[in-house]
Design a protein around this motif. Structure first.
Motif, PDB file in Angstrom:
ATOM      1  N   GLU A  61      24.108 -19.332   3.738  1.00 57.97           N
ATOM      2  CA  GLU A  61      24.415 -18.028   3.436  1.00 57.97           C
ATOM      3  C   GLU A  61      22.961 -17.409   3.631  1.00 57.97           C
ATOM      4  OE1 GLU A  61      26.697 -16.025   2.205  1.00 57.97           O
ATOM      5  OE2 GLU A  61      28.292 -17.379   2.698  1.00 57.97           O
ATOM      6  N   GLY A  62      21.851 -17.923   3.202  1.00 55.56           N
ATOM      7  CA  GLY A  62      20.589 -17.552   3.297  1.00 55.56           C
ATOM      8  C   GLY A  62      20.224 -17.299   4.660  1.00 55.56           C
ATOM      9  N   GLN A  63      20.581 -18.335   5.486  1.00 59.20           N
ATOM     10  CA  GLN A  63      20.382 -18.177   6.952  1.00 59.20           C
ATOM     11  C   GLN A  63      21.296 -16.756   7.616  1.00 59.20           C
ATOM     12  OE1 GLN A  63      21.164 -21.546   9.307  1.00 59.20           O
ATOM     13  NE2 GLN A  63      20.129 -20.710  11.127  1.00 59.20           N
ATOM     14  N   ARG A  64      22.257 -16.815   7.166  1.00 54.63           N
ATOM     15  CA  ARG A  64      23.163 -15.541   7.867  1.00 54.63           C
ATOM     16  C   ARG A  64      22.509 -14.231   7.102  1.00 54.63           C
ATOM     17  NH1 ARG A  64      28.054 -18.996   7.103  1.00 54.63           N
ATOM     18  NH2 ARG A  64      27.943 -18.573   4.937  1.00 54.63           N
ATOM     19  N   PHE A  65      22.113 -14.131   6.048  1.00 57.05           N
ATOM     20  CA  PHE A  65      21.451 -12.891   5.309  1.00 57.05           C
ATOM     21  C   PHE A  65      20.233 -12.698   6.319  1.00 57.05           C
ATOM     22  CE2 PHE A  65      18.352 -11.120   2.378  1.00 57.05           C
ATOM     23  CZ  PHE A  65      19.017  -9.961   1.962  1.00 57.05           C
ATOM     24  N   THR A  66      19.403 -13.745   6.480  1.00 55.34           N
ATOM     25  CA  THR A  66      18.199 -13.359   7.279  1.00 55.34           C
ATOM     26  C   THR A  66      18.422 -13.003   8.624  1.00 55.34           C
ATOM     27  OG1 THR A  66      17.068 -15.311   5.888  1.00 55.34           O
ATOM     28  CG2 THR A  66      15.943 -14.664   8.022  1.00 55.34           C
ATOM     29  N   THR A  67      19.320 -13.703   9.318  1.00 55.66           N
ATOM     30  CA  THR A  67      19.790 -13.058  10.565  1.00 55.66           C
ATOM     31  C   THR A  67      20.239 -11.881  10.545  1.00 55.66           C
ATOM     32  OG1 THR A  67      20.391 -15.321  11.141  1.00 55.66           O
ATOM     33  CG2 THR A  67      21.228 -13.597  12.651  1.00 55.66           C
ATOM     34  N   LYS A  68      20.927 -11.209   9.508  1.00 56.86           N
ATOM     35  CA  LYS A  68      21.395  -9.835   9.544  1.00 56.86           C
ATOM     36  C   LYS A  68      20.332  -8.942   9.501  1.00 56.86           C
ATOM     37  CE  LYS A  68      24.438  -7.028   6.782  1.00 56.86           C
ATOM     38  NZ  LYS A  68      25.456  -6.861   5.327  1.00 56.86           N
ATOM     39  N   LEU A  69      19.368  -9.195   8.438  1.00 59.67           N
ATOM     40  CA  LEU A  69      18.067  -8.506   8.265  1.00 59.67           C
ATOM     41  C   LEU A  69      17.399  -8.385   9.346  1.00 59.67           C
ATOM     42  CD1 LEU A  69      16.748  -9.510   4.708  1.00 59.67           C
ATOM     43  CD2 LEU A  69      17.867  -7.345   5.344  1.00 59.67           C
ATOM     44  N   LEU A  70      17.207  -9.346  10.238  1.00 56.58           N
ATOM     45  CA  LEU A  70      16.400  -9.305  11.450  1.00 56.58           C
ATOM     46  C   LEU A  70      17.067  -8.559  12.407  1.00 56.58           C
ATOM     47  CD1 LEU A  70      14.988 -12.992  11.644  1.00 56.58           C
ATOM     48  CD2 LEU A  70      13.654 -10.787  11.130  1.00 56.58           C
ATOM     49  N   SER A  71      18.460  -8.479  12.414  1.00 58.08           N
ATOM     50  CA  SER A  71      19.115  -7.895  13.527  1.00 58.08           C
ATOM     51  C   SER A  71      19.327  -6.314  13.317  1.00 58.08           C
ATOM     52  CB  SER A  71      20.451  -8.386  13.861  1.00 58.08           C
ATOM     53  OG  SER A  71      21.403  -8.289  12.705  1.00 58.08           O
ATOM     54  N   GLU A  72      19.448  -6.103  12.013  1.00 59.64           N
ATOM     55  CA  GLU A  72      19.051  -4.683  11.742  1.00 59.64           C
ATOM     56  C   GLU A  72      17.598  -4.063  11.764  1.00 59.64           C
ATOM     57  OE1 GLU A  72      20.522  -4.670   7.582  1.00 59.64           O
ATOM     58  OE2 GLU A  72      22.598  -4.974   8.090  1.00 59.64           O
ATOM     59  N   GLY A  73      16.860  -4.810  11.760  1.00 59.69           N
ATOM     60  CA  GLY A  73      15.354  -4.557  11.819  1.00 59.69           C
ATOM     61  C   GLY A  73      14.925  -4.122  13.339  1.00 59.69           C
ATOM     62  N   LYS A  74      15.714  -4.812  14.322  1.00 60.53           N
ATOM     63  CA  LYS A  74      15.361  -4.877  15.709  1.00 60.53           C
ATOM     64  C   LYS A  74      16.117  -3.329  16.102  1.00 60.53           C
ATOM     65  CE  LYS A  74      14.637  -9.554  16.965  1.00 60.53           C
ATOM     66  NZ  LYS A  74      15.081 -10.456  17.846  1.00 60.53           N
ATOM     67  N   SER A  75      17.301  -3.176  15.298  1.00 58.84           N
ATOM     68  CA  SER A  75      17.988  -1.802  15.935  1.00 58.84           C
ATOM     69  C   SER A  75      17.380  -0.502  15.225  1.00 58.84           C
ATOM     70  CB  SER A  75      19.572  -2.215  15.517  1.00 58.84           C
ATOM     71  OG  SER A  75      19.825  -2.255  14.291  1.00 58.84           O
ATOM     72  N   ALA A  76      16.756  -0.730  14.311  1.00 54.76           N
ATOM     73  CA  ALA A  76      16.216   0.506  13.718  1.00 54.76           C
ATOM     74  C   ALA A  76      15.097   0.974  14.494  1.00 54.76           C
ATOM     75  CB  ALA A  76      15.818   0.117  12.160  1.00 54.76           C
ATOM     76  N   PRO A  77      14.757   2.164  14.432  1.00 56.87           N
ATOM     77  CA  PRO A  77      13.663   2.707  15.233  1.00 56.87           C
ATOM     78  C   PRO A  77      12.030   2.675  14.520  1.00 56.87           C
ATOM     79  CG  PRO A  77      14.942   4.721  14.212  1.00 56.87           C
ATOM     80  CD  PRO A  77      15.584   3.376  13.803  1.00 56.87           C
TER      81      PRO A  77
END
Length: 77
Positions: A61-77
């Protein structure tokens, strides 16, 4: 003459007793008794495996959360 009667009686009583004893041995072989020490140890192993499964789920669950945060950070300007 007496020997024939004795043999018949031995066969009449002995053969069913031998068959019953053989069935008892066969039934015990099919269902072996587990010593209480082994049962207790297996229960502790089962509890340990359950605890490890809970921890692995928590880590995933922690890994999924971290992956989600990293993927959202890359898409943000």
């Amino acid at each position: 003459m007496f020997g024939a009667f004795a043999t018949a009686i031995i066969f009449a009583i002995g053969i069913p007793l031998a068959r019953a004893y053989a069935r008892k041995i066969d039934a015990e072989a099919k269902n072996p008794r587990i010593p209480p020490e082994v049962t207790a140890r297996l229960e502790r192993i089962e509890q340990a495996v359950d605890a490890v499964a809970v921890e692995v789920e928590r880590i995933s669950e922690g890994q999924r959360f971290t992956t989600k945060l990293l993927s959202e950070g890359k898409s943000a300007p």
